[in-house]
Design a protein around this motif. Structure first.
Motif, PDB file in Angstrom:
ATOM      1  N   CYS A 197       0.659  -1.166  -0.494  1.00  0.00           N
ATOM      2  CA  CYS A 197       0.146   0.123  -0.004  1.00  0.00           C
ATOM      3  C   CYS A 197       0.822   1.260  -0.028  1.00  0.00           C
ATOM      4  CB  CYS A 197      -0.097  -0.016   0.663  1.00  0.00           C
ATOM      5  SG  CYS A 197      -2.316  -1.159   1.060  1.00  0.00           S
ATOM      6  N   PRO A 198       0.433   2.077  -0.864  1.00  0.00           N
ATOM      7  CA  PRO A 198       0.652   3.524  -1.005  1.00  0.00           C
ATOM      8  C   PRO A 198       1.045   4.246   0.113  1.00  0.00           C
ATOM      9  CG  PRO A 198      -0.578   3.362  -2.776  1.00  0.00           C
ATOM     10  CD  PRO A 198      -0.660   2.660  -2.028  1.00  0.00           C
ATOM     11  N   PRO A 247      -0.508   5.146 -13.546  1.00  0.00           N
ATOM     12  CA  PRO A 247      -0.662   3.738 -13.213  1.00  0.00           C
ATOM     13  C   PRO A 247       0.825   3.244 -12.294  1.00  0.00           C
ATOM     14  CG  PRO A 247       0.237   3.875 -15.340  1.00  0.00           C
ATOM     15  CD  PRO A 247       0.491   5.115 -14.665  1.00  0.00           C
ATOM     16  N   ALA A 248      -0.122   2.935 -11.202  1.00  0.00           N
ATOM     17  CA  ALA A 248       0.577   2.154 -10.382  1.00  0.00           C
ATOM     18  C   ALA A 248       2.367   2.113  -9.948  1.00  0.00           C
ATOM     19  CB  ALA A 248       0.281   1.298  -9.029  1.00  0.00           C
ATOM     20  N   THR A 249       2.554   1.288 -11.023  1.00  0.00           N
ATOM     21  CA  THR A 249       3.790   0.610 -11.678  1.00  0.00           C
ATOM     22  C   THR A 249       4.490   1.668 -11.783  1.00  0.00           C
ATOM     23  OG1 THR A 249       2.819   0.312 -14.001  1.00  0.00           O
ATOM     24  CG2 THR A 249       2.849  -0.971 -13.013  1.00  0.00           C
ATOM     25  N   ASP A 250       4.331   2.760 -12.225  1.00  0.00           N
ATOM     26  CA  ASP A 250       4.841   3.904 -12.198  1.00  0.00           C
ATOM     27  C   ASP A 250       6.019   4.300 -10.724  1.00  0.00           C
ATOM     28  OD1 ASP A 250       4.388   4.253 -14.683  1.00  0.00           O
ATOM     29  OD2 ASP A 250       3.377   6.308 -15.024  1.00  0.00           O
ATOM     30  N   CYS A 251       4.819   3.656 -10.213  1.00  0.00           N
ATOM     31  CA  CYS A 251       5.658   4.493  -8.407  1.00  0.00           C
ATOM     32  C   CYS A 251       6.230   2.916  -7.195  1.00  0.00           C
ATOM     33  CB  CYS A 251       4.668   5.017  -7.629  1.00  0.00           C
ATOM     34  SG  CYS A 251       4.678   6.947  -7.524  1.00  0.00           S
ATOM     35  N   ALA A 252       6.466   2.366  -8.268  1.00  0.00           N
ATOM     36  CA  ALA A 252       6.921   0.658  -7.799  1.00  0.00           C
ATOM     37  C   ALA A 252       8.146   0.781  -7.329  1.00  0.00           C
ATOM     38  CB  ALA A 252       6.709  -0.365  -8.494  1.00  0.00           C
ATOM     39  N   ASN A 253       8.649   0.759  -6.251  1.00  0.00           N
ATOM     40  CA  ASN A 253      10.322   0.894  -5.376  1.00  0.00           C
ATOM     41  C   ASN A 253      10.668   1.887  -5.415  1.00  0.00           C
ATOM     42  OD1 ASN A 253      10.579  -1.840  -4.549  1.00  0.00           O
ATOM     43  ND2 ASN A 253      10.197  -2.541  -6.440  1.00  0.00           N
ATOM     44  N   GLN A 254       9.717   3.117  -6.107  1.00  0.00           N
ATOM     45  CA  GLN A 254      10.212   4.150  -5.884  1.00  0.00           C
ATOM     46  C   GLN A 254       9.864   5.518  -4.881  1.00  0.00           C
ATOM     47  OE1 GLN A 254      12.142   5.280  -8.736  1.00  0.00           O
ATOM     48  NE2 GLN A 254      12.286   2.915  -9.130  1.00  0.00           N
ATOM     49  N   MET A 255      10.197   6.797  -4.620  1.00  0.00           N
ATOM     50  CA  MET A 255       9.650   7.290  -3.409  1.00  0.00           C
ATOM     51  C   MET A 255       9.590   8.813  -4.528  1.00  0.00           C
ATOM     52  SD  MET A 255      11.220   6.284   0.201  1.00  0.00           S
ATOM     53  CE  MET A 255      10.120   7.402   0.608  1.00  0.00           C
ATOM     54  N   PRO A 256       9.209   8.771  -5.085  1.00  0.00           N
ATOM     55  CA  PRO A 256       8.825  10.023  -5.904  1.00  0.00           C
ATOM     56  C   PRO A 256       8.668  11.537  -4.683  1.00  0.00           C
ATOM     57  CG  PRO A 256       6.961   9.477  -6.977  1.00  0.00           C
ATOM     58  CD  PRO A 256       7.838   7.914  -5.748  1.00  0.00           C
ATOM     59  N   ASP A 257       8.759  12.865  -5.509  1.00  0.00           N
ATOM     60  CA  ASP A 257       8.478  13.495  -5.123  1.00  0.00           C
ATOM     61  C   ASP A 257       6.868  14.600  -5.176  1.00  0.00           C
ATOM     62  OD1 ASP A 257       8.772  16.527  -4.353  1.00  0.00           O
ATOM     63  OD2 ASP A 257      10.569  16.380  -3.678  1.00  0.00           O
ATOM     64  N   LEU A 258       6.842  15.216  -4.083  1.00  0.00           N
ATOM     65  CA  LEU A 258       5.031  15.296  -4.225  1.00  0.00           C
ATOM     66  C   LEU A 258       4.915  16.586  -5.181  1.00  0.00           C
ATOM     67  CD1 LEU A 258       1.974  14.778  -3.397  1.00  0.00           C
ATOM     68  CD2 LEU A 258       1.761  16.650  -1.780  1.00  0.00           C
ATOM     69  N   SER A 259       5.867  17.011  -5.324  1.00  0.00           N
ATOM     70  CA  SER A 259       5.972  18.302  -6.763  1.00  0.00           C
ATOM     71  C   SER A 259       6.485  18.047  -8.101  1.00  0.00           C
ATOM     72  CB  SER A 259       6.915  19.199  -6.054  1.00  0.00           C
ATOM     73  OG  SER A 259       7.860  19.091  -5.888  1.00  0.00           O
ATOM     74  N   ASP A 260       7.005  16.620  -7.808  1.00  0.00           N
ATOM     75  CA  ASP A 260       7.019  16.130  -9.054  1.00  0.00           C
ATOM     76  C   ASP A 260       5.341  15.678  -9.537  1.00  0.00           C
ATOM     77  OD1 ASP A 260       9.743  17.012  -9.079  1.00  0.00           O
ATOM     78  OD2 ASP A 260      10.075  14.934  -8.695  1.00  0.00           O
ATOM     79  N   LEU A 261       5.145  14.679  -9.063  1.00  0.00           N
ATOM     80  CA  LEU A 261       3.660  13.913  -9.081  1.00  0.00           C
ATOM     81  C   LEU A 261       2.705  15.506  -9.784  1.00  0.00           C
ATOM     82  CD1 LEU A 261       3.460  11.332  -6.869  1.00  0.00           C
ATOM     83  CD2 LEU A 261       4.089  10.593  -8.577  1.00  0.00           C
ATOM     84  N   LEU A 262       2.718  16.402  -8.847  1.00  0.00           N
ATOM     85  CA  LEU A 262       1.495  17.102  -9.340  1.00  0.00           C
ATOM     86  C   LEU A 262       1.911  18.746  -8.435  1.00  0.00           C
ATOM     87  CD1 LEU A 262      -0.341  16.052  -6.471  1.00  0.00           C
ATOM     88  CD2 LEU A 262      -0.752  15.366  -8.661  1.00  0.00           C
ATOM     89  N   LYS A 263       2.984  18.606  -9.327  1.00  0.00           N
ATOM     90  CA  LYS A 263       3.200  20.325  -9.859  1.00  0.00           C
ATOM     91  C   LYS A 263       2.976  20.929  -8.420  1.00  0.00           C
ATOM     92  CE  LYS A 263       5.181  18.018 -13.474  1.00  0.00           C
ATOM     93  NZ  LYS A 263       6.617  17.716 -12.870  1.00  0.00           N
ATOM     94  N   HIS A 264       2.423  22.379  -9.140  1.00  0.00           N
ATOM     95  CA  HIS A 264       2.406  23.849  -8.342  1.00  0.00           C
ATOM     96  C   HIS A 264       0.866  22.709  -6.775  1.00  0.00           C
ATOM     97  CE1 HIS A 264      -0.495  23.831 -11.054  1.00  0.00           C
ATOM     98  NE2 HIS A 264      -1.543  24.480 -10.445  1.00  0.00           N
ATOM     99  N   VAL A 265       0.211  22.049  -7.519  1.00  0.00           N
ATOM    100  CA  VAL A 265      -0.160  21.487  -6.692  1.00  0.00           C
ATOM    101  C   VAL A 265      -0.106  20.888  -5.404  1.00  0.00           C
ATOM    102  CG1 VAL A 265      -2.622  20.004  -6.285  1.00  0.00           C
ATOM    103  CG2 VAL A 265      -2.495  21.179  -8.252  1.00  0.00           C
ATOM    104  N   GLY A 266       1.211  19.742  -5.282  1.00  0.00           N
ATOM    105  CA  GLY A 266       1.998  19.135  -4.192  1.00  0.00           C
ATOM    106  C   GLY A 266       2.535  20.218  -3.108  1.00  0.00           C
ATOM    107  N   ASN A 267       2.864  21.863  -3.929  1.00  0.00           N
ATOM    108  CA  ASN A 267       3.666  22.999  -3.305  1.00  0.00           C
ATOM    109  C   ASN A 267       2.497  23.025  -2.900  1.00  0.00           C
ATOM    110  OD1 ASN A 267       6.149  22.370  -4.711  1.00  0.00           O
ATOM    111  ND2 ASN A 267       5.690  23.644  -6.026  1.00  0.00           N
ATOM    112  N   ILE A 316       5.684  10.420  -2.135  1.00  0.00           N
ATOM    113  CA  ILE A 316       4.411   9.364  -1.567  1.00  0.00           C
ATOM    114  C   ILE A 316       5.858   8.282  -2.186  1.00  0.00           C
ATOM    115  CG2 ILE A 316       3.850   7.348  -3.622  1.00  0.00           C
ATOM    116  CD1 ILE A 316       1.967   8.928  -2.606  1.00  0.00           C
ATOM    117  N   HIS A 317       5.252   7.055  -0.992  1.00  0.00           N
ATOM    118  CA  HIS A 317       6.435   5.905  -0.597  1.00  0.00           C
ATOM    119  C   HIS A 317       5.511   4.822  -1.073  1.00  0.00           C
ATOM    120  CE1 HIS A 317       8.538   3.026   2.171  1.00  0.00           C
ATOM    121  NE2 HIS A 317       9.067   2.469   1.070  1.00  0.00           N
ATOM    122  N   GLY A 318       5.859   4.139  -2.439  1.00  0.00           N
ATOM    123  CA  GLY A 318       5.753   3.402  -3.810  1.00  0.00           C
ATOM    124  C   GLY A 318       5.430   1.998  -2.967  1.00  0.00           C
ATOM    125  N   PRO A 319       4.668   1.181  -3.765  1.00  0.00           N
ATOM    126  CA  PRO A 319       4.039  -0.272  -3.498  1.00  0.00           C
ATOM    127  C   PRO A 319       5.900  -0.790  -3.926  1.00  0.00           C
ATOM    128  CG  PRO A 319       3.176   0.336  -4.989  1.00  0.00           C
ATOM    129  CD  PRO A 319       3.813   1.323  -4.847  1.00  0.00           C
TER     130      PRO A 319
END
Length: 263
Positions: A37-38, A100-120, A65-68
Motif C-alpha cells: 500500500c502506498p 499507473p501504480a507501476t510508475d511508483c513501484a519501488n520508487q519514492m517520488p517527490d510530491l511536487s514532481d507528481l502534482l507540480k504546483h498543486v503538490g507544493n 509518495i512511498h510507493g509499493p
C-alpha cells in the motif's frame, strides 16, 4: 516517541486505510520494508536522510509518495522530527495521481514532481496546519477534489481489498473467475492499480500479516507462521528475510531498532 493512527471519514474508506502521526524529540532510524500500500508522507519537522549500503547518504523528500514494492530502505534523522502520513489502499495512485501504480513501484517520488504546483501547495498547507485534525481536513479536501473528477470503480478493487485483508494462495485463474475477468485482464488491471503482480502482492500481504503479530508474547516462530498463512516455518523465514532484511527471530525479539516506533 509518539505514534498514533486515525481512521478516515466514511466517504474515504475505500481509498484511505488510515492517517498516522509519528513524533520524537530524539534522533531516530527508520527501517522501511516491502509494502503493498502506498503512503503519502509529510515531514513537517526535521528531515530524514536515506542511508545506503555503501555508506553514502542522501536527503529524502519533505513530502512525497512511498510507493509499493519490495525495496528495503533505511532512513535516519539526527534531530527531533514529526511526520504525518496517509496510508492508502493500492488503487490510490492511479485514482489520485492519474498514473499507473507501476510508475511508483519501488520508487519514492517527490510530491511536487507528481502534482507540480498543486503538490507544493498541498505540502505548504499541511506544514502550516496547527493540528493533526487540520492536516486531515487539508487532505480530505484534496481527496474530494481528485475523486470528484477522476473516480472510476473497478471490480478489481474488491480483489485488491480481499488480498490486503486476507492473503490467499488462490491461483490467478481462480481469482479472475471470482471477478468475471479473463486471467490476462485480471493480471493487467491488478498490476495497473497496485504496481505488483497478484502473486507478489499476496506474498507481501501475508508478510505484513505476520508482522502485525509483533507484541504477542510467548508465540513461537512456527505459530506465527501458521497463523499468518504460511505452510511451514522455513517458507516464513525466507519471505520475512526477503521483505524486511531481518530474520523474524530478530524482529520479534523486541530488541531490533526496526520495532522502536511500536514500543
Amino acid at each position: 516517541m509518539k505514534y498514533f493512527s486515525i481512521p478516515p471519514a466514511e466517504r474515504h474508506q475505500q481509498i484511505v486505510r488510515s492517517y498516522w502521526v509519528l513524533e520524537s524529540d530524539a534522533p531516530y532510524t527508520h527501517y522501511s520494508t516491502a509494502e503493498i500500500c502506498p503512503e503519502l508522507l509529510f515531514h513537517y519537522e526535521g528531515r530524514f536522510s536515506e542511508l545506503f549500503a555503501n555508506g553514502s547518504t542522501a536527503h529524502s523528500f519533505t513530502a512525497g509518495i512511498h510507493g509499493p514494492g519490495t525495496s528495503i530502505r533505511k532512513f535516519h534523522v539526527n534531530s527531533a522530527f514529526a511526520m504525518f502520513g496517509v496510508y492508502f489502499y493500492p488503487q490510490a495512485i492511479p485514482l489520485l495521481f492519474k498514473i499507473p501504480a507501476t510508475d511508483c513501484a519501488n520508487q519514492m517520488p517527490d510530491l511536487s514532481d507528481l502534482l507540480k504546483h498543486v503538490g507544493n501547495a498541498l505540502e505548504e498547507q499541511v506544514g502550516l496546519a496547527a493540528s493533526t485534525a487540520e492536516r486531515i481536513t487539508v487532505i480530505e479536501r484534496f481527496l474530494d477534489e481528485c475523486l470528484r473528477s477522476n473516480y472510476q470503480h473497478s471490480n478489481i478493487f474488491h480483489a485488491i481489498a480481499q488480498l490486503v485483508h486476507h492473503p490467499t494462495s488462490m491461483s490467478i485463474k481462480e481469482l479472475s473467475e471470482n471477478y468475471y475477468l479473463s486471467e490476462r485482464q485480471f493480471e493487467r488491471q491488478f498490476k495497473h492499480y497496485t504496481g505488483l503482480t497478484p502473486k507478489l502482492f499476496s506474498r507481501i500481504s501475508r508478510f505484513h500479516r505476520a508482522m502485525k503479530q509483533y507484541g504477542n508474547p510467548g508465540q513461537s516462530l512456527t505459530s506465527i507462521a501458521l497463523e499468518s498463512g504460511y505452510y511451514d516455518q522455513s517458507h516464513f523465514i525466507h519471505d520475512f528475510k526477503e521483505f524486511s532484511g531481518l530474520h523474524p527471530k530478530t524482529y520479534f525479539s523486541g530488541r531490533s531498532e526496526a520495532t522502536a516506533w511500536m514500543e
